[in-house]
Design an enzyme around this catalytic site. Structure first.
Site, PDB file in Angstrom:
ATOM      1  N   GLY A 380       0.820  -1.194   0.000  1.00  0.00           N
ATOM      2  CA  GLY A 380       0.000   0.000   0.000  1.00  0.00           C
ATOM      3  C   GLY A 380       0.854   1.243   0.000  1.00  0.00           C
ATOM      4  O   GLY A 380       2.085   1.179  -0.103  1.00  0.00           O
ATOM      5  N   GLY A 382       1.039   5.181   1.907  1.00  0.00           N
ATOM      6  CA  GLY A 382       0.532   6.088   2.928  1.00  0.00           C
ATOM      7  C   GLY A 382       1.150   7.457   2.818  1.00  0.00           C
ATOM      8  O   GLY A 382       1.858   7.769   1.857  1.00  0.00           O
ATOM      9  N   PHE A 384       3.551   8.798   4.333  1.00  0.00           N
ATOM     10  CA  PHE A 384       4.999   8.905   4.454  1.00  0.00           C
ATOM     11  C   PHE A 384       5.733   8.050   3.435  1.00  0.00           C
ATOM     12  O   PHE A 384       6.947   7.995   3.445  1.00  0.00           O
ATOM     13  CB  PHE A 384       5.436   8.505   5.863  1.00  0.00           C
ATOM     14  CG  PHE A 384       5.078   9.528   6.892  1.00  0.00           C
ATOM     15  CD1 PHE A 384       5.763  10.725   6.972  1.00  0.00           C
ATOM     16  CD2 PHE A 384       4.035   9.300   7.777  1.00  0.00           C
ATOM     17  CE1 PHE A 384       5.442  11.671   7.915  1.00  0.00           C
ATOM     18  CE2 PHE A 384       3.710  10.247   8.725  1.00  0.00           C
ATOM     19  CZ  PHE A 384       4.401  11.440   8.796  1.00  0.00           C
ATOM     20  N   GLY A 385       5.027   7.381   2.566  1.00  0.00           N
ATOM     21  CA  GLY A 385       5.703   6.595   1.546  1.00  0.00           C
ATOM     22  C   GLY A 385       5.005   5.285   1.260  1.00  0.00           C
ATOM     23  O   GLY A 385       3.898   5.023   1.728  1.00  0.00           O
ATOM     24  N   VAL A 387       4.789   1.031   1.075  1.00  0.00           N
ATOM     25  CA  VAL A 387       5.117  -0.089   1.948  1.00  0.00           C
ATOM     26  C   VAL A 387       5.127  -1.375   1.130  1.00  0.00           C
ATOM     27  O   VAL A 387       4.215  -1.627   0.337  1.00  0.00           O
ATOM     28  CB  VAL A 387       4.105  -0.219   3.106  1.00  0.00           C
ATOM     29  CG1 VAL A 387       4.500  -1.348   4.035  1.00  0.00           C
ATOM     30  CG2 VAL A 387       4.020   1.090   3.872  1.00  0.00           C
ATOM     31  N   LYS A 401       9.079   0.043   4.692  1.00  0.00           N
ATOM     32  CA  LYS A 401       8.485   1.357   4.432  1.00  0.00           C
ATOM     33  C   LYS A 401       9.531   2.246   3.768  1.00  0.00           C
ATOM     34  O   LYS A 401      10.543   2.598   4.368  1.00  0.00           O
ATOM     35  CB  LYS A 401       7.980   2.008   5.724  1.00  0.00           C
ATOM     36  CG  LYS A 401       7.442   3.412   5.510  1.00  0.00           C
ATOM     37  CD  LYS A 401       6.881   4.010   6.791  1.00  0.00           C
ATOM     38  CE  LYS A 401       5.488   3.499   7.046  1.00  0.00           C
ATOM     39  NZ  LYS A 401       4.821   4.242   8.141  1.00  0.00           N
ATOM     40  N   ASP A 498      -2.714   9.960  15.532  1.00  0.00           N
ATOM     41  CA  ASP A 498      -3.423   9.549  14.319  1.00  0.00           C
ATOM     42  C   ASP A 498      -3.911   8.112  14.455  1.00  0.00           C
ATOM     43  O   ASP A 498      -3.800   7.309  13.532  1.00  0.00           O
ATOM     44  CB  ASP A 498      -2.532   9.689  13.086  1.00  0.00           C
ATOM     45  CG  ASP A 498      -3.356   9.633  11.791  1.00  0.00           C
ATOM     46  OD1 ASP A 498      -4.534  10.030  11.818  1.00  0.00           O
ATOM     47  OD2 ASP A 498      -2.819   9.184  10.773  1.00  0.00           O
TER      48      ASP A 498
END
Length: 690
Positions: A380, A382, A384-385, A387, A401, A498
């Site tokens: 996936g 997200g 921040f980058g 994965v 990640k 979060d």
């Protein structure tokens, strides 16, 4: 330095007496308590540790072998053992004048006999003269176990707290009970004893005690400061030891932290001795857990769970040559066991540096594991980058990640922050295994969770069938415990900020693992920056004070937790009506209308309704009305705990929902259905609690 369990038959610890009654030809009977103790020690092993750092020579300057300083040091060290022993275990003084003055300070552990204290100080003083032949300042932990501490210097040291270097040891066996039940008990015992020790006299600052655990094991702890320290410095030194142990060795079943000015040790067997000549200063009336009939009787005995037992453990001398013979046979294999198989681990400053370096993976390893970051391995994407799923050469699966939003901080800063985050160990947190900083990349190597995120189950009507109420309740409790660890029990005290279903991952046993915590440390996002144009979080899970005023605290996580609980119970993804529906149905006594129809077990309805009420308490508008995660864990763990009555939660009216349109909040994004297994499409911050 020999580090032994206290029942080791050693002339320096316990004197073994043979009564006349044991001299008959018939072998003596062996008390059941000793057999039990022997069986425990077979597992723990009696061991010898090669602690090469027992002495430390400071770089305060050197002296000449024929000078006055050398003569004064030899004079004070040669008479130190008798001075310490004759003064109740603590001595401070000086010899010489001007630039040749030698300041000396030494103390023995509070449960030492005078004879043991004398031997420890004498041996340590001799070693200091040999191993620090010309140094004007040095200290030693002593050469026997339990330790004694010696410090000398050409500068005054009385009343000066010295906490570096530190020596840590831990037992590599793991706690055999629920870690979340154990942690508060461990913290309460060590905290109480630290306070008691700090309130000692200028002759002795020492406290030891025990508490009975829910699994009927007994935990023992001992804390001591150099008596010359102030109460405040003593408590500070001990808390550094306690926090250092938690940071290094959380989850292990015993350990020791030694600093020049204080000592902390705990274990699951009695390792300290109470002697008439070494009382704890101002001890409260003794209370104790019920013990085996063969142990020494203790007055006012009572069984307590998680409550400090204030009396010192009294270790009786072992009686009978037959017992000696049996103990020797039992323990002999342990003595000859090689050091590399020892259950105890020594952690030195050099090893900590080496450990940090061992966290670094090579890019070649990462490319091989992820098939060069192929799309087929992509889990996936997200905020921040991306994965990726990976498989190392040893067959271990990992999540990789690949960070894209990189800050300008240096590589060493990044390494240091990863090294800190790696130490966060809890069964309800995703484990960070390491990092890679090659080819201009910043990559995190994480634990792989085969069942993906909780969001995959709560948002899918087919997969949701797999979530029975028992499993959902276990997930709720696990998330609560993980947050409690981040807020209060971890070495960093982190606010997640979060929390949502996509950031809760499920391992192969469907146990929840909170992910994406501590990202602020890696991305160098300071709080002032986040208060302006880079607010972080996901719409619906953010507390109102954070959205409106950029105010963040542990209670912002509590709010998010409440929303997540409502999603788990209802089987519905967050919408603007979720909180309103929960509030209205709870007020009408119709919480069954909110419960997921797939949960048709009427026997658990009361537990489900209780979870809804706890969730409503978590999403209160007023920050002060929300419980802490410690209180939430207590509410979830005990059905007998009376719950407060919630008031109308935040965002439960159309007006308040209207205030929360996504267009009014800078930098926010709504959840995506294509989120990474460990990430979110929204930006996130995880701030440290000062």
């Amino acid at each position: 330095m020999r580090y032994q369990t206290p029942t080791t038959l050693s002339s320096s610890t316990t004197e073994v007496k043979q009564p006349a009654s044991t001299m008959s030809a018939q072998p003596p009977s062996i008390p059941l308590s000793l057999l039990r103790l022997a069986s425990v020690l077979i597992c723990l092993h009696i061991l010898t540790l090669d602690l090469s750092d027992a002495e430390h020579c400071y770089d305060n300057g050197n002296f000449t072998a024929a000078g006055n300083y050398a003569e004064n040091r030899e004079l004070v060290l040669s008479s130190l053992a008798s001075n310490v022993a004759s003064n109740g275990g603590f001595y401070s003084g000086k010899v010489g004048n001007g630039s040749d003055v030698v300041y000396m300070l030494a103390f023995c552990r509070g449960d030492f006999s005078n004879d043991t204290c004398f031997k420890c100080i004498s041996s340590a003083a001799e070693d200091l003269m040999i191993k620090c032949p010309t140094q004007k300042a040095a200290f030693s932990w002593g050469t026997v176990d339990p330790p004694c501490i010696i410090r000398y210097s050409n500068d005054p040291i009385y009343g000066v707290k010295q906490t570096s270097p530190a020596q840590m040891l831990y037992n590599t066996g793991h706690i055999q009970m629920d870690q979340d039940e154990f942690d508060p008990i461990w913290r309460n015992l060590t905290k109480e004893l630290a306070v008691r020790a700090s309130m000692g006299t200028s002759e002795l600052k020492f406290a030891a005690g025990r508490t009975l655990l829910p699994n009927f094991q007994t935990m023992y702890a001992l804390l001591q400061c150099s008596p010359d320290l102030s109460s405040l410095d003593c408590q500070s030194c001990l808390w550094e030891c306690i926090d250092g142990y938690q940071q290094c060795c959380h989850g292990y079943q015993g350990g020791l932290v030694e600093k020049p000015s204080c000592i902390f040790r705990w274990d699951l067997y009695p390792f300290f001795v109470s002697k008439p000549g070494n009382p704890v200063s101002s001890p409260p009336p003794p209370t104790a857990v019920a013990e085996d009939d063969h142990t020494a009787p203790l007055e006012n005995a009572q069984v307590t769970y998680g409550k400090t037992v204030n009396s010192l453990w009294i270790v009786d001398a072992v009686e009978g040559s037959g017992v000696l013979f049996v103990m020797a046979i039992v323990f002999m294999p342990c003595f000859i066991r090689r050091r590399r198989t020892s259950p105890w681990k020594v952690l030195s400053a050099k090893e900590e540096v080496a450990t940090t370096e061992n966290l670094q993976f090579k890019m070649s390893e990462i490319r091989a594991a992820t098939n060069s970051f192929s799309e087929g391995n992509k889990l996936g994407e997200g905020g921040f980058g991306k994965v990726y799923k990976g498989k190392l050469e040893n067959g271990k699966y990992i999540a990789v990640k690949r960070l894209e939003r990189c800050s300008n901080q240096g590589q060493q800063h990044f390494k240091d922050e990863v090294a800190q985050l790696v130490r966060l160990r809890h069964k309800n947190l995703i484990k960070l295994h390491g990092y890679c900083l090659e080819e201009g990349e910043r990559i995190l190597i994480l634990e792989f969770t085969p069942n993906g995120s909780l969001e995959r189950f709560t948002s899918d009507s087919i997969k949701r069938v797999l979530l029975s109420w028992e499993r959902r309740f276990s997930i709720i409790r696990g998330i609560a415990r993980g947050l409690l660890y981040l807020h209060e029990d971890s070495c960093l005290n982190i606010i997640h900020s979060d929390l949502k279903p996509s950031n809760v991952l499920l391992d192969d046993n469907m146990n929840p693992r909170i992910s994406d915590f501590g990202m602020t440390r890696l991305f160098d996002l300071d709080q002032s920056r986040e208060k302006t144009s880079h607010s972080a979080g996901t719409f619906g899970y953010m507390a109102p004070e954070y959205v409106r005023h950029r105010e963040i605290s542990v209670k912002t996580d509590v709010y998010s937790f409440g929303v997540v609980v409502l999603e788990i119970v209802s089987g519905k993804k967050y919408s603007e009506h979720l909180l309103s529906d929960a509030w209205k149905n709870w007020r009408k006594g119709a919480t069954f209308r909110l419960i997921d129809p797939m949960l048709n077990s009427s026997s658990s309805r009361s537990e489900m309704s209780r979870c809804i009420q706890i969730a409503l308490l978590c999403v209160q508008e007023n920050v002060g009305s929300r419980p802490t995660m410690a209180e939430v864990v207590l509410m979830l763990g005990s059905q007998s705990t009376t719950l407060p009555m919630p008031t109308q939660p935040a965002y439960s009216t159309n007006a308040s929902v209207g205030e929360m349109s996504t267009s009014s909040v800078s930098g926010l994004s709504t959840p995506s259905t294509n989120e990474a297994q460990d990430g979110s499409t929204s930006y996130m911050i995880s701030l440290l609690i000062d």
